[in-house]
Design an enzyme around this catalytic site. Structure first.
Site, PDB file in Angstrom:
ATOM      1  CG  LEU A  33      -1.853  -1.220   1.330  1.00 39.15           C
ATOM      2  CD1 LEU A  33      -2.697  -1.123   2.595  1.00 39.15           C
ATOM      3  CD2 LEU A  33      -2.746  -1.356   0.110  1.00 39.15           C
ATOM      4  CG  HIS A  34       0.965   3.484  -3.246  1.00 44.99           C
ATOM      5  ND1 HIS A  34      -0.095   4.262  -3.633  1.00 44.99           N
ATOM      6  CD2 HIS A  34       1.036   2.459  -4.141  1.00 44.99           C
ATOM      7  CE1 HIS A  34      -0.624   3.766  -4.729  1.00 44.99           C
ATOM      8  NE2 HIS A  34       0.024   2.656  -5.058  1.00 44.99           N
ATOM      9  CG  HIS A  37      -3.212   1.344  -2.244  1.00 44.97           C
ATOM     10  ND1 HIS A  37      -1.863   1.087  -2.406  1.00 44.97           N
ATOM     11  CD2 HIS A  37      -3.845   0.635  -3.202  1.00 44.97           C
ATOM     12  CE1 HIS A  37      -1.702   0.265  -3.418  1.00 44.97           C
ATOM     13  NE2 HIS A  37      -2.879  -0.032  -3.926  1.00 44.97           N
TER      14      HIS A  37
END
Ligand code: PAF
Length: 282
Positions: A33-34, A37
């Site tokens: 996730l970044h 997201h």
């Protein structure tokens, strides 16, 4: 945050949420996730009572075995990030939980959307995406589901699938999140070498110039210009560039004032394939 790996226990829990007349917002992901997201999760939190995130690296949407094997898996860090944005539920099933022993995709007809752009280069990719997203929708039964516009073709295809199959979920497309230097956030960015990471913002820089040119130049002139820009850039290999109409994703030959257009691009930075797109004004 509640954590489920089995669909039955997740569904039992979500049934209590539905019974209490609460709405469910859903953000399907493949993990790693970044901030992009997290922005989807924050949007989902604003508009729903309960937010469910799934992390599942879906094997049937990969046309490249190496890409699947090397897809970053960072569950511990992902869990921390999800807790930091107060995500309510994480669903992290195994491949067997989703596919049993039959790891194949169903065949979909997305009225031609699947034959454009990514569809020409990633065999079976959208059948894989359709299969997993439909399955996850059937398990989670969300009121709203959130997808990033970086995968704009995927977003349009999911909207089409929902419409054709009369799935009662509202699909929300959310803006692309970028690094400070313009590179579109992607889970694959961590796999770029230092030199490729340095040059990768060239992709968005080029798209911004395309947006400027779109006012005065034709699609084919712009296409030629982009091809030439990438010829001068030995670290980046252009796979495709196209200006397409947003609804049909068909390549634009002429500009029509009542239609919206976007420029789409796919580039190899070494072994890593990056995609991006930009809305154009006509
Ligand atoms: O965009 C993605 O991360 C994936 O394609 C999705 C929608 C989670 C399906 O596996």
């Amino acid at each position: 945050m509640k954590f489920f790996t089995e669909k039955d226990t997740l569904q039992k829990y979500l049934a209590t949420i539905k019974l209490a007349n609460k709405t469910i917002g859903f953000v399907p992901t493949m993990g790693a996730l970044h901030k992009g997201h997290l922005s989807l999760i924050e949007k989902a939190k604003e508009k729903n009572d309960v937010v469910v995130v799934s992390i599942f690296v879906n094997p049937t949407q990969f046309d490249n075995v190496e890409d699947l094997k090397k897809y970053p898996k960072t569950l511990k860090n992902d869990t921390k990030l999800l807790e930091s944005v107060s995500c309510d539920v994480l669903f992290h099933p195994s491949v067997a939980e989703i596919y049993d022993t039959n790891i194949i995709s169903k065949k979909f007809n997305f009225d031609g959307l699947e034959h454009q752009m990514e569809g020409k280069f990633r065999e079976g990719h959208f059948d894989g995406v359709g299969t997993i997203v439909k399955t996850l929708f059937e398990i989670v039964k969300p009121d709203k589901a959130y997808f990033g516009q970086k995968d704009f073709q995927q977003l349009q295809i999911i909207k089409k699938m929902v419409k054709k199959n009369q799935i009662p979920v509202k699909i929300k497309g959310c803006p692309i999140f970028r690094e400070k230097d313009g590179l579109a956030m992607s889970s694959r960015n961590v796999r770029l070498t230092e030199e490729h990471r340095k040059i990768a913002p060239f992709i968005f820089k080029t798209l911004k110039k395309v947006r400027k040119k779109f006012g005065t130049k034709s699609a084919s002139e712009i296409n030629e210009w982009v091809q030439n820009q990438f010829k001068k850039q030995p670290l980046l290999e252009l796979e495709y560039f196209t200006i397409a109409e947003e609804k049909t994703l068909e390549t634009a030959e002429t500009k029509e004032s009542n239609k919206n257009y976007r420029a789409f691009i796919a580039v190899f930075a070494g072994k890593i394939r990056l995609i991006d797109n930009i809305r154009l004004r006509n």
